[in-house]
Design a protein around this motif. Structure first.
Motif, PDB file in Angstrom:
ATOM      1  N   LEU A  20     -26.448  -9.882  28.628  1.00 37.54           N
ATOM      2  CA  LEU A  20     -27.084 -11.338  28.454  1.00 37.54           C
ATOM      3  C   LEU A  20     -28.505 -11.260  29.317  1.00 37.54           C
ATOM      4  O   LEU A  20     -28.993 -12.198  29.381  1.00 37.54           O
ATOM      5  CB  LEU A  20     -26.251 -13.077  28.667  1.00 37.54           C
ATOM      6  CG  LEU A  20     -25.764 -13.359  27.146  1.00 37.54           C
ATOM      7  CD1 LEU A  20     -24.351 -14.114  27.848  1.00 37.54           C
ATOM      8  CD2 LEU A  20     -26.355 -13.627  26.221  1.00 37.54           C
ATOM      9  N   MET A  21     -28.472 -10.597  30.684  1.00 40.62           N
ATOM     10  CA  MET A  21     -29.620 -10.748  31.367  1.00 40.62           C
ATOM     11  C   MET A  21     -30.471  -9.310  31.286  1.00 40.62           C
ATOM     12  O   MET A  21     -31.844  -9.346  31.636  1.00 40.62           O
ATOM     13  CB  MET A  21     -28.479 -10.403  33.227  1.00 40.62           C
ATOM     14  CG  MET A  21     -27.810 -11.609  33.492  1.00 40.62           C
ATOM     15  SD  MET A  21     -28.127 -13.184  33.401  1.00 40.62           S
ATOM     16  CE  MET A  21     -30.296 -13.115  34.047  1.00 40.62           C
ATOM     17  N   TYR A  22     -30.018  -9.164  30.096  1.00 40.14           N
ATOM     18  CA  TYR A  22     -31.633  -7.903  30.063  1.00 40.14           C
ATOM     19  C   TYR A  22     -32.352  -8.440  29.000  1.00 40.14           C
ATOM     20  O   TYR A  22     -32.329  -9.514  29.093  1.00 40.14           O
ATOM     21  CB  TYR A  22     -30.677  -6.661  29.581  1.00 40.14           C
ATOM     22  CG  TYR A  22     -30.391  -5.983  30.468  1.00 40.14           C
ATOM     23  CD1 TYR A  22     -31.296  -5.295  31.281  1.00 40.14           C
ATOM     24  CD2 TYR A  22     -29.226  -5.588  30.184  1.00 40.14           C
ATOM     25  CE1 TYR A  22     -30.472  -4.018  31.745  1.00 40.14           C
ATOM     26  CE2 TYR A  22     -28.550  -4.747  31.557  1.00 40.14           C
ATOM     27  CZ  TYR A  22     -28.839  -3.629  32.213  1.00 40.14           C
ATOM     28  OH  TYR A  22     -28.304  -2.371  32.999  1.00 40.14           O
ATOM     29  N   PRO A  23     -33.806  -8.824  29.177  1.00 39.57           N
ATOM     30  CA  PRO A  23     -34.731  -8.637  28.084  1.00 39.57           C
ATOM     31  C   PRO A  23     -34.360  -8.302  26.722  1.00 39.57           C
ATOM     32  O   PRO A  23     -34.248  -7.021  26.801  1.00 39.57           O
ATOM     33  CB  PRO A  23     -36.478  -8.657  28.417  1.00 39.57           C
ATOM     34  CG  PRO A  23     -36.065  -8.461  30.088  1.00 39.57           C
ATOM     35  CD  PRO A  23     -35.455  -7.900  30.682  1.00 39.57           C
ATOM     36  N   GLN A  55     -42.337  -1.971  21.803  1.00 38.39           N
ATOM     37  CA  GLN A  55     -41.070  -3.005  22.824  1.00 38.39           C
ATOM     38  C   GLN A  55     -39.954  -2.010  23.407  1.00 38.39           C
ATOM     39  O   GLN A  55     -40.300  -1.475  24.850  1.00 38.39           O
ATOM     40  CB  GLN A  55     -40.750  -4.161  22.859  1.00 38.39           C
ATOM     41  CG  GLN A  55     -42.264  -5.029  22.445  1.00 38.39           C
ATOM     42  CD  GLN A  55     -41.955  -7.112  22.311  1.00 38.39           C
ATOM     43  OE1 GLN A  55     -41.012  -6.792  21.626  1.00 38.39           O
ATOM     44  NE2 GLN A  55     -43.022  -7.223  21.861  1.00 38.39           N
ATOM     45  N   ILE A  56     -39.665  -2.007  22.512  1.00 38.23           N
ATOM     46  CA  ILE A  56     -37.906  -0.607  23.203  1.00 38.23           C
ATOM     47  C   ILE A  56     -38.393   0.797  23.551  1.00 38.23           C
ATOM     48  O   ILE A  56     -38.466   1.184  24.990  1.00 38.23           O
ATOM     49  CB  ILE A  56     -37.050  -0.626  21.710  1.00 38.23           C
ATOM     50  CG1 ILE A  56     -36.861  -1.781  21.332  1.00 38.23           C
ATOM     51  CG2 ILE A  56     -36.571   0.734  22.233  1.00 38.23           C
ATOM     52  CD1 ILE A  56     -35.690  -1.798  20.408  1.00 38.23           C
ATOM     53  N   LYS A  57     -39.396   1.500  23.223  1.00 34.83           N
ATOM     54  CA  LYS A  57     -39.983   2.252  23.956  1.00 34.83           C
ATOM     55  C   LYS A  57     -40.527   2.499  25.129  1.00 34.83           C
ATOM     56  O   LYS A  57     -40.723   2.714  26.096  1.00 34.83           O
ATOM     57  CB  LYS A  57     -41.511   2.931  22.885  1.00 34.83           C
ATOM     58  CG  LYS A  57     -40.238   3.605  21.545  1.00 34.83           C
ATOM     59  CD  LYS A  57     -41.265   4.932  21.159  1.00 34.83           C
ATOM     60  CE  LYS A  57     -42.816   3.805  20.250  1.00 34.83           C
ATOM     61  NZ  LYS A  57     -43.964   4.734  19.048  1.00 34.83           N
ATOM     62  N   GLU A  58     -41.387   1.165  25.379  1.00 38.24           N
ATOM     63  CA  GLU A  58     -42.049   1.395  26.702  1.00 38.24           C
ATOM     64  C   GLU A  58     -40.971   0.522  27.553  1.00 38.24           C
ATOM     65  O   GLU A  58     -41.196   1.019  29.216  1.00 38.24           O
ATOM     66  CB  GLU A  58     -43.336  -0.444  26.572  1.00 38.24           C
ATOM     67  CG  GLU A  58     -44.453  -0.038  26.071  1.00 38.24           C
ATOM     68  CD  GLU A  58     -45.120  -1.283  26.492  1.00 38.24           C
ATOM     69  OE1 GLU A  58     -44.943  -2.420  25.859  1.00 38.24           O
ATOM     70  OE2 GLU A  58     -46.147  -0.920  26.967  1.00 38.24           O
ATOM     71  N   ALA A  59     -40.072  -0.373  27.692  1.00 44.02           N
ATOM     72  CA  ALA A  59     -38.686  -0.721  28.765  1.00 44.02           C
ATOM     73  C   ALA A  59     -38.112   0.823  28.533  1.00 44.02           C
ATOM     74  O   ALA A  59     -37.555   1.059  30.010  1.00 44.02           O
ATOM     75  CB  ALA A  59     -38.271  -1.680  27.884  1.00 44.02           C
ATOM     76  N   TYR A  60     -37.433   1.574  27.270  1.00 38.70           N
ATOM     77  CA  TYR A  60     -36.960   2.879  27.524  1.00 38.70           C
ATOM     78  C   TYR A  60     -38.163   3.889  28.564  1.00 38.70           C
ATOM     79  O   TYR A  60     -37.308   4.455  30.117  1.00 38.70           O
ATOM     80  CB  TYR A  60     -36.833   4.034  25.914  1.00 38.70           C
ATOM     81  CG  TYR A  60     -35.650   4.794  25.945  1.00 38.70           C
ATOM     82  CD1 TYR A  60     -34.692   4.524  26.136  1.00 38.70           C
ATOM     83  CD2 TYR A  60     -36.647   5.806  26.803  1.00 38.70           C
ATOM     84  CE1 TYR A  60     -34.186   5.335  25.621  1.00 38.70           C
ATOM     85  CE2 TYR A  60     -35.563   7.547  26.846  1.00 38.70           C
ATOM     86  CZ  TYR A  60     -34.336   6.868  25.975  1.00 38.70           C
ATOM     87  OH  TYR A  60     -33.044   7.665  25.742  1.00 38.70           O
ATOM     88  N   LEU A  61     -39.570   3.643  28.633  1.00 36.53           N
ATOM     89  CA  LEU A  61     -40.272   4.893  29.778  1.00 36.53           C
ATOM     90  C   LEU A  61     -39.843   4.719  30.698  1.00 36.53           C
ATOM     91  O   LEU A  61     -39.862   4.936  31.844  1.00 36.53           O
ATOM     92  CB  LEU A  61     -41.739   4.882  29.135  1.00 36.53           C
ATOM     93  CG  LEU A  61     -42.549   5.666  29.273  1.00 36.53           C
ATOM     94  CD1 LEU A  61     -42.275   6.974  29.559  1.00 36.53           C
ATOM     95  CD2 LEU A  61     -43.813   5.710  29.225  1.00 36.53           C
ATOM     96  N   MET A  62     -40.149   2.835  30.952  1.00 31.63           N
ATOM     97  CA  MET A  62     -39.762   2.398  32.348  1.00 31.63           C
ATOM     98  C   MET A  62     -38.968   1.848  32.918  1.00 31.63           C
ATOM     99  O   MET A  62     -38.846   2.342  34.245  1.00 31.63           O
ATOM    100  CB  MET A  62     -40.645   0.410  31.850  1.00 31.63           C
ATOM    101  CG  MET A  62     -41.976   0.495  32.283  1.00 31.63           C
ATOM    102  SD  MET A  62     -42.499  -1.137  32.799  1.00 31.63           S
ATOM    103  CE  MET A  62     -41.103  -1.308  34.140  1.00 31.63           C
TER     104      MET A  62
END
Length: 324
Positions: free
Chosen positions: A86-89, A126-133
């Protein structure tokens, strides 16, 4: 009935929201001799994701510690997975799930299918950006190295997030339908390629027409045709794409039902879908579940889960009295 459905989640922003007070209550619940799990459930399942992120910030300012770390240290098993999830964007949560599906002991194909077949272009981006980060590596490269064959090609295509939006052309729908039909007859590598290109790149509106034309040409529903002609994860992925285009809440209702009934209780799938859809269309998923399976999602979770884990899942599911 193309997307006339008013989608709605079960978790809405809490009114009169006070992140500092919430952070204090969470701190008290986590610091106590015995962790007060009910307080955690009451706060974290009744705030929307952006509010939870503000609580985490207030928590860090107040205690100089990371809320996720404290939750991980104080909780265990599936209850911990729910509270931490629940705490993850949303995009970070999907990225986290994809990473574990790809990098675990065994690649978890079903998890990859659930996420990539159902997310919009914007969500994929957005998922790809988050994955890379988060993991300092490229999602498409990881899919490429951890999966294979036409299943891999289709996942990579979905991960490009290049589906057309809003565009529909009746004159090409019949052509596309013919190509799909031939692909089900011939099954060559080239046909499989055409099949996944159409399913991954045409707009939803366009594919609605294509599926209708397919039915006219072949006298068969596209899902039945795919099931008959293909097998393995490639087939599962293609079917998931079709089902998500037709009615996403129905797809997730079906996945939840299988996760709950097929092989005991597949906790990870249930947790992932409830969290990921909680602010999008979980209300609609509950509705579809009840219509299709006769019992409410609330009832089935109550039947299979227990303890604080059950309480947390039911709070996210947010059942009505008539669901008991």
């Amino acid at each position: 009935c193309f997307s006339l459905l008013q989608t709605q989640g079960t978790i809405l922003p809490a009114p009169n929201f006070n992140p500092i007070m919430d952070a204090q209550l969470l701190g008290g619940a986590l610091q106590g001799i015995s962790c007060e799990k009910n307080v955690l459930i009451e706060i974290l399942t009744q705030r929307c994701n952006s509010q939870r992120l503000m609580i985490a910030e207030a928590y860090r300012d107040m205690y100089g510690r990371d809320l996720i770390t404290d939750l991980k240290e104080n909780l265990s098993h599936h209850f911990k997975e729910v509270m931490v999830g629940l705490m993850y964007p949303p995009a970070s949560y999907d990225a986290h799930e994809l990473w574990h599906a790809l990098k675990g002991v065994d690649t978890e194909e079903k998890r990859l299918i659930d996420i990539l077949a159902s997310r919009s272009n914007m969500e994929i981006f957005q998922i790809k950006e988050a994955y890379l980060m988060q993991y300092n590596t490229d999602l498409q490269q990881d899919i490429d190295s951890e999966t294979s064959g036409h299943f891999r090609d289709t996942l990579i295509n979905l991960a490009q997030g290049t589906r057309m939006e809003g565009y529909a052309d009746p004159s090409t729908a019949a052509q596309d339908a013919m190509i799909l039909w031939e692909a089900c007859q011939q099954k060559t590598g080239e046909h499989k390629n055409m099949l996944q290109m159409i399913l991954c790149n045409r707009s939803h509106q366009q594919l609605w027409m294509v599926f209708q034309e397919f039915q006219n040409i072949s006298g068969q529903d596209i899902v039945d045709a795919i099931n008959e002609c293909y097998d393995g994860y490639f087939q599962e992925l293609l079917v998931a794409i079709v089902l998500c285009i037709r009615d996403k809440p129905s797809y997730f209702a079906y996945r939840l039902y299988n996760a709950i009934h097929d092989f005991g209780f597949h906790n990870k799938t249930v947790i992932r879908i409830l969290i990921a859809r909680s602010e999008i269309d979980l209300m609609n998923i509950r509705q579809r579940y009840k219509e299709r399976y006769g019992k409410s999602l609330f009832h089935d979770i109550k039947h299979f889960a227990s303890g604080h884990y059950e309480t947390a899942l039911l709070a996210i599911c947010a059942g009505d009295t008539e669901d008991y």
